[in-house]
Write an enzyme that holds these catalytic residues in place. Structure first.
Site, mmCIF file in Angstrom:
data_model
loop_
_atom_site.group_PDB
_atom_site.id
_atom_site.type_symbol
_atom_site.label_atom_id
_atom_site.label_comp_id
_atom_site.label_asym_id
_atom_site.label_seq_id
_atom_site.Cartn_x
_atom_site.Cartn_y
_atom_site.Cartn_z
ATOM 1 N N HIS A 104 34.194 30.362 42.240
ATOM 2 C CA HIS A 104 34.276 31.514 41.339
ATOM 3 C C HIS A 104 35.455 32.412 41.711
ATOM 4 O O HIS A 104 36.057 32.272 42.776
ATOM 5 C CB HIS A 104 32.996 32.343 41.396
ATOM 6 N N HIS A 169 17.684 25.342 39.404
ATOM 7 C CA HIS A 169 19.078 24.947 39.197
ATOM 8 C C HIS A 169 19.092 23.658 38.399
ATOM 9 O O HIS A 169 18.312 22.749 38.670
ATOM 10 C CB HIS A 169 19.812 24.752 40.519
#
Length: 422
Positions: A104, A169
């Site tokens: 990220h 997830h």
């Protein structure tokens, strides 16, 4: 008519419903005093000694924590962790906080303030950079054959504490635990190689059947992440379990694997929602920020929520995505519109963002997805979905294609809840 109100970014959207709906939500658990939860978990670690039995006075300590895309309760538990370290004899100057960015973007000053809370300006904070070789150290190779390179600051500290939150997830089974290290503080190459385990061998093709939401046993991605994370030899784990309202429901401390597994069991129990039959339509909100801060985060709600819908059914997804797609390369992958060609390209040059794009397009081909977001008509269409202005417009548009008495579910916290058709 019944009024519906759902979270959208930092605001809400409302609409009138022309049909009856069933709302899917988690089990209700009373929130407790978060500080008491954290302190109690620190004193009763799972599969591990307590911090004062692990850490000696004067040792250097790195605390890994998640970035702004994942709310964890860090502004509550980090000060308590630092207080405990101070009590042991570790000074502020010997403590640093490492933001587990994975691949990220780096965080802004305001985001650092949100993550650290009252510690901002007192404890040193660093963003991990997966592409900076000066920040990385090679630690060896896994059994499956990929090299593990992790953040040098984390590895060279005398003691390493990993923190985060546990939730579902969509291909690693559950977040939290080992994911704080891999991909959290791993090199880009290690991130990609560990996630590539999602695929079957090329002679079989497709994705591994166990690399799905809520599954750890036999999940090759989970196994790859865990083995890679163990190279860091972390000393202690602190993971939270949060309600959709961001309240602390539980805290798990101790061994990287054992404490995480107990937290996963609670998440499975609280947030798996049984459903008698698949719906004609699911109306899904990611749950507001940060669950819908960008599309890479938002698609998790789509992945979970589509389990509630019959094949070929419709989905309305509310996902503001004020931060765009979430990564500069994500949208580029939609140049592939044939799913087989897409998979071939991924196998030749695997990228996590490409895998997420592939999963998005695959779901958009299985269902009619109406997306309420800040993306343009063209961007939405390229992802296989249909842009609509707001929740009311989406409901008005889809109702003509539904049966006379449709089976409709509403999922207000789609980034947290996992529907399970029985």
């Amino acid at each position: 008519m019944e009024q519906l109100e759902l979270k959208y970014g930092s605001a809400k959207q409302s609409a009138e419903l022309p049909f009856n709906v069933q709302t899917l939500g988690p089990k209700t658990v009373a929130a407790q005093d978060p500080q008491k939860l954290i302190r109690s978990a620190l004193q009763k670690p799972i599969g591990s000694p307590t911090l004062d039995q692990i850490i000696k006075p004067g040792e250097s300590v790195v605390i890994v924590t998640s970035d702004i895309t994942r709310y964890t309760g860090s502004e509550i538990y980090l000060p308590i962790l630092v207080e405990e370290l101070n009590r042991i004899g570790v000074a502020d100057e010997q403590i640093s906080i490492l933001i587990a960015l994975g691949i990220h973007r780096e965080q802004t000053e305001e985001e650092h303030k949100k993550i650290l809370g009252p510690l901002y300006g007192r404890i040193a904070v660093f963003d991990h950079d997966c592409d900076d070789p000066e920040q990385l150290v090679n630690l060896g190779r896994t059994d499956s054959g990929f090299d593990v390179a992790l953040n040098k600051r984390a590895i060279e500290a005398d003691r390493l504490i990993v923190t985060g939150t546990i939730g579902f997830h969509y291909f690693a089974g559950f977040g939290g635990g080992r994911k704080g290290l891999v991909p959290g503080v791993a090199s880009r190459e290690t991130c990609m190689a560990s996630h590539f385990a999602v695929f079957n061998p090329p002679e079989i093709g497709g994705k591994h059947p166990q690399a799905v939401t809520g599954v750890l046993n036999g999940n090759p991605v989970h196994q790859a992440l865990l083995q890679a994370a163990r190279f860091a030899e972390p000393d202690f784990l602190l993971n939270t379990v949060l309600s959709p309202q961001k309240e602390l429901l539980a805290v798990y401390c101790g061994d990287l694997e054992q404490a995480h597994l107990q937290g996963c069991e609670l998440v499975r129990d609280l947030f798996s929602v049984p459903l008698e039959q698949a719906a004609d339509l699911a109306i899904i909100s990611c749950g507001g920020e940060p669950k819908d801060i960008n599309f890479i985060q938002s698609q998790k709600a789509l992945d979970y929520g589509c389990r509630a819908v019959k094949e070929g059914g419709s989905i309305i997804l509310l996902a503001s995505c004020r931060d765009g797609f979430g990564h500069p390369t994500f949208f580029d992958w939609f140049r592939y519109q044939d799913l087989d060609e897409f998979e071939t390209a991924l196998r030749a040059d695997y990228q996590i963002n490409g895998q997420t794009a592939h999963a998005t397009l695959h779901k958009a081909r299985r269902f009619r997805v109406l997306l309420v977001s800040e993306f343009s008509d063209e961007e939405t269409a390229k992802m296989g979905m249909q842009k609509v202005a707001d929740l009311q417009a989406a409901i008005d548009l889809v109702k003509a294609d539904l049966p006379e008495e449709p089976n409709v579910v509403v999922i207000p916290d789609g980034g947290t809840v996992l529907p399970m058709v029985e």
